[in-house]
Design an enzyme around this catalytic site. Structure first.
Site, mmCIF file in Angstrom:
data_model
loop_
_atom_site.group_PDB
_atom_site.id
_atom_site.type_symbol
_atom_site.label_atom_id
_atom_site.label_comp_id
_atom_site.label_asym_id
_atom_site.label_seq_id
_atom_site.Cartn_x
_atom_site.Cartn_y
_atom_site.Cartn_z
ATOM 1 N N PRO A 371 0.828 -1.379 -0.042
ATOM 2 C CA PRO A 371 0.004 -0.135 -0.165
ATOM 3 C C PRO A 371 0.921 1.305 -0.045
ATOM 4 C CG PRO A 371 0.160 -0.961 2.168
ATOM 5 C CD PRO A 371 0.644 -1.856 1.280
ATOM 6 N N CYS A 493 9.752 -9.587 4.008
ATOM 7 C CA CYS A 493 9.505 -9.641 5.240
ATOM 8 C C CYS A 493 9.417 -10.844 5.619
ATOM 9 C CB CYS A 493 8.245 -8.904 5.558
ATOM 10 S SG CYS A 493 6.862 -9.360 4.891
HETATM 11 C C1 SAM Z 1 5.244 -7.023 0.435
HETATM 12 S S1 SAM Z 1 4.236 -6.368 -0.312
HETATM 13 C C2 SAM Z 1 4.598 -4.757 -0.725
HETATM 14 C C3 SAM Z 1 4.653 -3.601 0.199
HETATM 15 C C4 SAM Z 1 5.014 -2.444 -0.052
HETATM 16 N N1 SAM Z 1 6.345 -2.485 -0.609
HETATM 17 C C5 SAM Z 1 4.825 -1.507 0.946
HETATM 18 O O1 SAM Z 1 5.910 -0.926 1.498
HETATM 19 O O2 SAM Z 1 3.819 -0.849 1.429
HETATM 20 C C6 SAM Z 1 4.231 -7.203 -1.897
HETATM 21 C C7 SAM Z 1 3.310 -6.764 -2.874
HETATM 22 O O3 SAM Z 1 3.564 -7.276 -3.907
HETATM 23 C C8 SAM Z 1 2.460 -7.419 -4.871
HETATM 24 N N2 SAM Z 1 2.753 -8.489 -6.141
HETATM 25 C C9 SAM Z 1 2.427 -9.924 -5.851
HETATM 26 N N3 SAM Z 1 3.074 -10.268 -7.168
HETATM 27 C C10 SAM Z 1 3.248 -9.408 -7.930
HETATM 28 C C11 SAM Z 1 3.916 -9.250 -9.133
HETATM 29 N N4 SAM Z 1 4.153 -10.334 -10.030
HETATM 30 N N5 SAM Z 1 4.243 -8.203 -9.695
HETATM 31 C C12 SAM Z 1 4.264 -6.900 -9.128
HETATM 32 N N6 SAM Z 1 3.736 -6.928 -7.578
HETATM 33 C C13 SAM Z 1 3.161 -8.054 -7.144
HETATM 34 C C14 SAM Z 1 1.256 -7.606 -4.010
HETATM 35 O O4 SAM Z 1 0.104 -7.343 -4.437
HETATM 36 C C15 SAM Z 1 1.845 -6.986 -2.931
HETATM 37 O O5 SAM Z 1 1.144 -5.678 -2.906
#
Ligand code: SAM
Length: 651
Positions: A371, A493
Site C-alpha cells: 500500500p 519480510c
Molecule cells: C510485500 S508487499 C509490498 C509492500 C509495499 N512495498 C509497501 O511497502 O507498502 C508485496 C506486494 O507485491 C504485490 N505483487 C505480488 N505479485 C506481484 C507481481 N508479480 N508483480 C508486482 N507486484 C506483485 C502484492 O500485491 C503486494 O502488494
C-alpha cells in the site's frame, strides 16, 4: 486454538525459559540487568511496565522539544540528550521487565543494542570486578568476624615462636582440608546435576502429551540435552532423535505446521530458535514514519505529545521514525495522520528504502509497492522531485496506494498496475529499483499468526520462483549507465533462506552484470553464505537479516545490487529452461564448471548483448496518447482517430 489460550501458553513458555536463563546467568549479570534500560524491555509483552517507565522520557522529550535553540532535525539531542536526568527513573521502572521477561531479547538485540551490549559488558564486568573485589575483601572481613581471621592473625603474630609453628601448620592444614572438602562438595553437586540425563518419551507417551505444561518442560529438557549433548544424552540416542522430538513439541506448543517449523528451526541455533518462536508471540512496537514532505519529526512529536501520545525516537539509525508506547487516541486517526504528517509503518520497512538511498531527480521504480509505505518514503527522500513509479500487480491494493500517495502529498509518483515480470518491456532504464517482493511473511508472524499453518511446500516453491523471475526483471530494468544510480534493492519480510539468499544467489548466477554491494545499514545480521547443504556466493555476507528476537522489529531481509553493465546474456531459450528449474540448487563451484562446459560446447551460441534500455520520450508520448484514447473510450465512449506519427507518412 483460541488466541487467549495461545498467549497464556506463550507466556508460560517465556517465563519458564527466562527463569531457566536467569538461573544460568551469573549473579553479576542478573544484578546488572536490573539497572540497564533496553529496547526489548519496551516490548509489548511487558507493556504495562514499559509504559510505567515512559512518562519520564516523555517529559524530557517534551522539554527538549520546546528548546528553540535545538531546532535542527539532524540534531538528535532533543530526543537523546535531555533524557539523562530521567534515565535512572526509567532504568528503575524497567527492573521487573528485564529479569522476569526479556533477558533473552536483550542479549541479542543489535539496534540500541550495540550500545546495550556495551552497557552490559561494561556494567557486567565492572560489577564482576567490583563483585569479586568486594567478595574478596568481604571474605576477609567475614573471616575476621568469625574468628578464623583471628586464627590467621595469631599464626602470623606468633611466627617467631618455634612451638607455635606446629600448631600453625596444623591449623593451616585443617583449613586447607576444609576448603578442599567444600570445593569437592560443590563439584559433586554440579556433577550430579549434569548427570541428570533426560530420557526421551516413547512414541506412545509423546503422542499422549496434550498437556502443554508437559510439552513445555520437555522442550526445556531437550534443549538442555542438546546444549550439552555428549554429557547428557541418554544411551546411544542420536542428536537427531532429540531434534525430531523437539520439532514435534515446538509445533504443538507454538502451533506451526511441521514443514514451516523445520524450515525456521534450522536458521538458528537451538536456543535462538526458541527465542525467535517466543518473539513471534509478542506484538512488535507501534512505529510511525514522519512524512518530511509535510513536517519534521520534532514538530510531529510535539503535536502528538500534546494529544497525550507517549512516544520516543525509534533509534539512532533513523531520523524520521517514532515509536509509540501508548496513545489515548487511535494513532491511525489523529488530525496529524489525516493531514499526512506520518505513515504508520513498521520499523523494518524503513530499511530497504534507506538501503536504496534514492536521490533527487532520479527515476525510481517500486516494483511491488502497495500500500505504499516504501514508495511514499522514496518520494519524500527525493523531495518530490524526479519520478517514482509505484507499481503493484494487485489492482485492488493500488487503491490504498493511491490514497496514501494523496494523503502524504506525494507529487512525483505514477501509480501503475503491471505484473512486475513485464518490466522492462513496460518501461525500463530506471536509476534505482526497489523490489519489496511478495513473500510468505515468516518475518511478521506476530502480526499474522495464520502464516504458522497456511504455507505449504508448494507455496514456498511458487513464491521463490516468482521472486526469482521478479528479481531478474528488476535487474534488467535498471540503467547501469545511470549517472547517479544503477542500484537494485531486494527485500522481503520473510526469514526463510529460499526467499532470500537463494533468490539473490540465483540472480548473481543469471546476471553476471550485477554484484552485491553493502546495504549501508549499520546493523543486522549478515546473510548466509552457507545454509545446510547449500553454498552461496561469499558476497551474500553483504546482505542483511533482521529478526524479532534480536532487533525487536519484524523479521526482514535486505540485499543491494549494483548493475555494472547493460550487456546481459540474452540466451533466452537457455534462460527459460534455467528459470523453469530455478528451484534446483547447484553449488557455486559446480555451477561454474557446468557453465564452462556449456560455453565450450556451445561456442557458436555467442552471448548476445542487449542495448541499454532507456527512456524514449517520443515512444512514451505515443503510448500515453494510446492510453488516453483508451481511457476516453472506456469512460466517455469517445473514440479518437489515431494521430499519425511524423515518420508514418514517409513510409
Ligand atoms: C510485500 S508487499 C509490498 C509492500 C509495499 N512495498 C509497501 O511497502 O507498502 C508485496 C506486494 O507485491 C504485490 N505483487 C505480488 N505479485 C506481484 C507481481 N508479480 N508483480 C508486482 N507486484 C506483485 C502484492 O500485491 C503486494 O502488494
Amino acid at each position: 486454538m483460541a488466541p487467549g489460550k495461545k498467549a497464556g501458553k506463550a507466556n508460560a513458555a517465556a517465563q519458564a525459559t527466562n527463569k531457566r536463563k536467569a538461573e544460568q546467568k551469573p549473579a553479576a549479570v542478573n544484578k546488572k540487568a536490573k539497572t540497564t534500560t533496553t529496547t526489548a524491555a519496551t516490548n509489548g509483552k511487558k507493556g504495562a511496565a514499559s509504559n510505567k517507565a515512559k512518562p519520564a522520557k516523555k517529559r524530557s522529550v517534551q522539554a527538549a522539544a520546546q528548546d528553540d535553540d535545538e531546532d535542527d532535525e539532524d540534531d538528535e539531542s532533543w530526543a537523546y540528550g535531555a533524557v539523562s536526568d530521567d534515565d535512572d527513573d526509567e532504568d528503575d521502572a524497567h527492573v521487573g521487565d528485564l529479569d522476569d521477561e526479556f533477558v533473552s531479547a536483550e542479549e541479542g538485540s543489535d539496534i540500541e543494542v550495540g550500545q546495550l551490549d556495551d552497557d552490559f559488558l561494561g556494567d557486567e564486568f565492572g560489577d564482576e570486578e567490583g563483585g569479586q573485589g568486594a567478595d574478596l575483601l568481604g571474605s576477609d572481613d567475614e573471616e575476621e568476624g568469625e574468628g578464623e581471621g583471628e586464627d590467621e592473625e595469631d599464626i602470623w603474630a606468633s611466627s617467631d615462636d618455634e612451638d607455635d609453628m606446629e600448631t600453625k601448620s596444623r591449623k593451616l592444614d585443617a583449613q586447607a582440608k576444609r576448603e578442599a572438602e567444600e570445593a569437592e562438595a560443590e563439584l559433586t553437586t554440579n556433577i550430579q546435576m549434569e548427570d541428570d540425563k533426560y530420557v526421551l518419551p516413547t512414541e506412545a507417551e509423546a503422542l499422549d502429551s496434550t498437556d502443554l505444561q508437559v510439552v513445555q518442560t520437555r522442550i526445556q529438557e531437550i534443549v538442555r540435552v542438546l546444549n550439552n549433548f555428549r554429557e547428557m544424552r541418554e544411551g546411544n540416542r542420536s542428536r537427531q532423535d532429540y531434534i525430531d522430538q523437539l520439532l514435534k513439541d515446538l509445533c504443538l506448543y507454538y502451533g506451526y505446521n511441521e514443514y514451516l517449523m523445520e524450515k525456521l528451526f534450522y536458521i538458528f541455533t537451538v536456543s535462538e530458535a526458541i527465542e525467535f518462536f517466543e518473539a513471534n508471540e509478542v506484538p512488535r512496537p507501534v512505529t510511525i514514519r514522519t512524512n518530511t514532505l509535510k513536517t519534521r519529526r520534532r514538530e510531529l512529536a510535539q503535536a502528538l505529545i500534546n494529544r497525550g501520545v507517549n512516544l520516543d525516537p525509534i533509534g539512532k539509525w533513523s531520523k524520521v521514525g517514532l515509536q509509540v508506547f501508548d496513545s489515548p487516541v487511535p494513532v491511525g486517526a489523529t488530525p496529524e495522520y489525516l493531514a499526512g504528517h506520518y505513515m504508520l509503518q513498521a520499523a523494518s520497512s524503513f530499511l530497504p528504502v534507506m538501503a536504496l538511498a534514492p536521490q533527487e531527480n532520479e527515476r525510481v521504480l517500486d516494483m511491488a509497492s502497495a500500500p505504499g509505505g516504501k514508495s511514499t518514503y522514496i518520494a519524500a527522500l527525493m523531495k518530490n522531485t524526479g519520478m517514482v513509479f509505484a507499481n503493484d500487480a494487485n489492482k485492488e491494493r493500488t487503491k490504498a496506494l493511491v490514497a496514501n500517495i494523496h494523503r502524504l502529498g506525494v507529487k512525483n509518483a505514477v501509480v501503475c498496475n503491471y505484473d512486475g515480470r513485464e518490466f522492462p518491456n513496460v518501461i525500463g532504464g530506471f536509476d534505482r529499483i526497489l523490489l519489496d517482493a511478495p513473500c510468505s511473511g515468516t518475518g511478521v508472524i506476530s502480526k499474522d499468526a495464520s502464516v504458522k499453518t497456511n504455507k505449504s511446500e508448494q507455496d514456498f516453491q511458487m513464491l521463490s520462483h516468482l521472486q526469482k523471475q521478479l528479481i531478474l526483471s528488476a535487474i534488467d530494468s535498471v540503467d547501469a549507465g545511470s549517472k547517479t544510480g544503477g542500484y537494485i534493492v531486494y527485500s522481503t519480510c520473510s526469514v526463510t533462506v529460499d526467499e532470500n539468499e537463494d533468490v539473490v544467489n540465483y540472480a548473481l548466477r543469471k546476471r553476471p552484470n550485477v554484484k552485491l554491494v553493502s546495504t549501508g545499514l549499520d546493523f543486522g545480521k549478515e546473510g548466509f553464505t552457507r545454509y545446510r547443504e547449500k553454498v552461496f556466493h561469499p558476497s551474500l555476507s553483504l546482505t542483511r537479516r533482521y529478526y524479532p528476537h534480536m532487533h525487536n522489529m519484524d523479521g526482514f531481509y535486505v540485499a543491494k545490487f549494483k548493475k555494472l553493465s547493460n550487456k546481459i546474456p540474452a540466451k533466452k531459450a537457455d534462460e527459460k529452461e534455467d528459470e523453469a528449474d530455478a528451484e534446483e540448487f547447484v553449488p557455486i563451484g559446480e555451477d561454474e564448471k557446468r557453465n564452462k562446459k556449456k560455453q565450450n560446447k556451445d561456442d557458436k551460441a555467442k552471448v548476445e548483448t542487449q542495448e541499454a534500455i532507456s527512456f524514449n520520450d517520443e515512444e512514451d508520448e505515443q503510448l500515453i496518447r494510446v492510453s488516453q484514447a483508451k481511457l476516453l473510450q472506456q469512460t466517455k465512449g469517445i473514440k479518437l482517430r489515431p494521430k499519425k506519427n511524423k515518420g508514418d507518412g514517409e513510409k
